[in-house]
Write a protein that holds these residues in place. Sequence first.
Motif, PDB file in Angstrom:
ATOM      1  N   HIS A   1       0.855  -1.185   0.000  1.00 56.75           N
ATOM      2  CA  HIS A   1       0.000   0.000   0.000  1.00 56.75           C
ATOM      3  C   HIS A   1       0.893   1.238   0.000  1.00 56.75           C
ATOM      4  O   HIS A   1       2.107   1.141   0.227  1.00 56.75           O
ATOM      5  N   VAL A   2       0.287   2.386  -0.263  1.00 53.79           N
ATOM      6  CA  VAL A   2       1.002   3.660  -0.170  1.00 53.79           C
ATOM      7  C   VAL A   2       0.228   4.582   0.748  1.00 53.79           C
ATOM      8  O   VAL A   2      -0.991   4.477   0.903  1.00 53.79           O
ATOM      9  N   ARG A   3       0.966   5.484   1.379  1.00 52.21           N
ATOM     10  CA  ARG A   3       0.373   6.579   2.134  1.00 52.21           C
ATOM     11  C   ARG A   3       0.481   7.817   1.264  1.00 52.21           C
ATOM     12  O   ARG A   3       1.535   8.072   0.653  1.00 52.21           O
ATOM     13  N   ALA A   4      -0.587   8.590   1.176  1.00 52.22           N
ATOM     14  CA  ALA A   4      -0.593   9.742   0.280  1.00 52.22           C
ATOM     15  C   ALA A   4      -1.386  10.883   0.877  1.00 52.22           C
ATOM     16  O   ALA A   4      -2.281  10.684   1.714  1.00 52.22           O
ATOM     17  N   VAL A   5      -1.042  12.095   0.441  1.00 53.08           N
ATOM     18  CA  VAL A   5      -1.849  13.275   0.724  1.00 53.08           C
ATOM     19  C   VAL A   5      -2.623  13.596  -0.545  1.00 53.08           C
ATOM     20  O   VAL A   5      -2.024  13.807  -1.609  1.00 53.08           O
ATOM     21  N   LEU A   6      -3.934  13.595  -0.448  1.00 54.34           N
ATOM     22  CA  LEU A   6      -4.769  13.856  -1.612  1.00 54.34           C
ATOM     23  C   LEU A   6      -4.792  15.353  -1.926  1.00 54.34           C
ATOM     24  O   LEU A   6      -4.338  16.184  -1.139  1.00 54.34           O
ATOM     25  N   ARG A   7      -5.323  15.692  -3.089  1.00 56.34           N
ATOM     26  CA  ARG A   7      -5.285  17.079  -3.552  1.00 56.34           C
ATOM     27  C   ARG A   7      -5.996  18.032  -2.610  1.00 56.34           C
ATOM     28  O   ARG A   7      -5.628  19.217  -2.518  1.00 56.34           O
ATOM     29  N   ASP A   8      -6.984  17.549  -1.860  1.00 54.17           N
ATOM     30  CA  ASP A   8      -7.701  18.436  -0.933  1.00 54.17           C
ATOM     31  C   ASP A   8      -7.056  18.478   0.447  1.00 54.17           C
ATOM     32  O   ASP A   8      -7.599  19.083   1.369  1.00 54.17           O
ATOM     33  N   GLY A   9      -5.895  17.818   0.594  1.00 55.31           N
ATOM     34  CA  GLY A   9      -5.167  17.868   1.852  1.00 55.31           C
ATOM     35  C   GLY A   9      -5.470  16.738   2.811  1.00 55.31           C
ATOM     36  O   GLY A   9      -4.863  16.673   3.886  1.00 55.31           O
ATOM     37  N   THR A  10      -6.384  15.853   2.461  1.00 55.98           N
ATOM     38  CA  THR A  10      -6.684  14.727   3.338  1.00 55.98           C
ATOM     39  C   THR A  10      -5.648  13.625   3.156  1.00 55.98           C
ATOM     40  O   THR A  10      -5.068  13.461   2.082  1.00 55.98           O
ATOM     41  N   LEU A  11      -5.429  12.852   4.237  1.00 60.17           N
ATOM     42  CA  LEU A  11      -4.490  11.737   4.203  1.00 60.17           C
ATOM     43  C   LEU A  11      -5.225  10.463   3.822  1.00 60.17           C
ATOM     44  O   LEU A  11      -6.386  10.266   4.206  1.00 60.17           O
ATOM     45  N   ALA A  12      -4.554   9.597   3.091  1.00 59.51           N
ATOM     46  CA  ALA A  12      -5.178   8.353   2.655  1.00 59.51           C
ATOM     47  C   ALA A  12      -4.141   7.247   2.600  1.00 59.51           C
ATOM     48  O   ALA A  12      -2.972   7.481   2.278  1.00 59.51           O
ATOM     49  N   THR A  13      -4.579   6.035   2.924  1.00 62.67           N
ATOM     50  CA  THR A  13      -3.785   4.838   2.679  1.00 62.67           C
ATOM     51  C   THR A  13      -4.439   4.105   1.519  1.00 62.67           C
ATOM     52  O   THR A  13      -5.613   3.717   1.607  1.00 62.67           O
ATOM     53  N   ILE A  14      -3.702   3.940   0.443  1.00 63.98           N
ATOM     54  CA  ILE A  14      -4.255   3.358  -0.783  1.00 63.98           C
ATOM     55  C   ILE A  14      -3.663   1.968  -0.969  1.00 63.98           C
ATOM     56  O   ILE A  14      -2.444   1.817  -1.118  1.00 63.98           O
TER      57      ILE A  14
END
Length: 308
Positions: free
Chosen positions: A143-156
Motif C-alpha cells: 500500500h502507499v500513504r498519500a496526501v490527496l489534492r484536498d489535503g486529506t491523508l489516505a492509505t491506498i
Amino acid sequence: MTRMPTPRGRLAEGRALADLTWLRVGGPADWLFQPADEADLAAFLKDLPPDVPVFPMGVGSNLIVRDGGIPGVVIRLGRGFNATRVEGDVIAGAAALDMRVATAAADAGRDLTFLRTIPGTAGGAVAMNAGCYGTYAADRVRHVRAVLRDGTLATIPNDGIGFAYRSSALPEGAVVTEVAFDAPEGDPDLLRARMKDQLARRDETQPTKDRTAGSTFRNPAGYSSTGEAGDPMDLKAWKLIDGAGLRGHAMGGARMSPKHPNFLENFDGATATELEALGEHVRKRVADTSGHLLEWEVIRIGRETRPD
C-alpha cells in the motif's frame, strides 16, 4: 494573481527546474514547494486553491520538462521523506532513492533487488510501476500513504493504485509520501551479490554515464523496457529503433544513444524541444518501417513556450 498558502517548508516562485532533472532541460515551475513534513504538505494542499494544478516530482530521472516550464505547483519531497525502515514490510519514504531502498532491504535480509538499478525514487516507482528483471512495483507494493489534492491523508492499497504497464492511476493531484513493500526474505550476502551482478550488466549495456532519462519508449505488447534475457517475446523498442536505422541518430543536441538506441540523450546542449522532436521523429520512422507506434515512457510535461 493566485494567493498562495504560507507553509513551513520552502516555496519558491519561478524556480528553474533544468538542474533538477537528469536531462538538464526545461523552463521553470510557476511555484516549487518543498514541504517540511507530511503535515505541512497536507495543510498546503488544503489551502491551495483547487484550480491550481499540482505535479509531484521526484529526482527527474524519467522526465522532460518542456522549455516553457510547468504551470501551477511542482511538489518535490526531500529530507523527512527519504528514510527506509523494516517493520514486517519494508517502509520507504517516497523520496528515498530506489537503489538505497534495495540496499537497506538487502541489509535486513529482504529482497527488493529489482529496485537496485532503477534510477528514481520509491514514489516514482509507484507512479510509473517501475520494474526490472521480471519484477514490477505492482508485484511488491502492499500500500502507499498519500496526501490527496484536498489535503486529506489516505492509505491506498495495491488494488486501488491502478497499476498497469509502466503506469498507475493514482488520484489526480495526490502526492505519495510513503510506500510499504511486501519484500520476501533472502540471504543478505546473496542479495548483495545479485545486485552487484545487476549493476555490472546494466553498465555493460546501457549509457549510464551519459545524460539520459532512462528508457525512452515502452516496449510493444508490454515487455521489459531494458530487454533482459528471458522475456517471453523478442519485440523490444530498442530493436525496432535499431531496425529503423536510428541508433546514434541526432537532431541538434539530442541523440539516440549509440550504445542503446532506446535511450534519448542530451549529448550537446539540447533543448527540451529538440529532445521531444527527436523522439517524435523516432516514433514516426519506427511506425513507417515496422508498423509499430511506440509509446513514450519518459514523461513530458509543461508548456512549449514561456507565457508572456
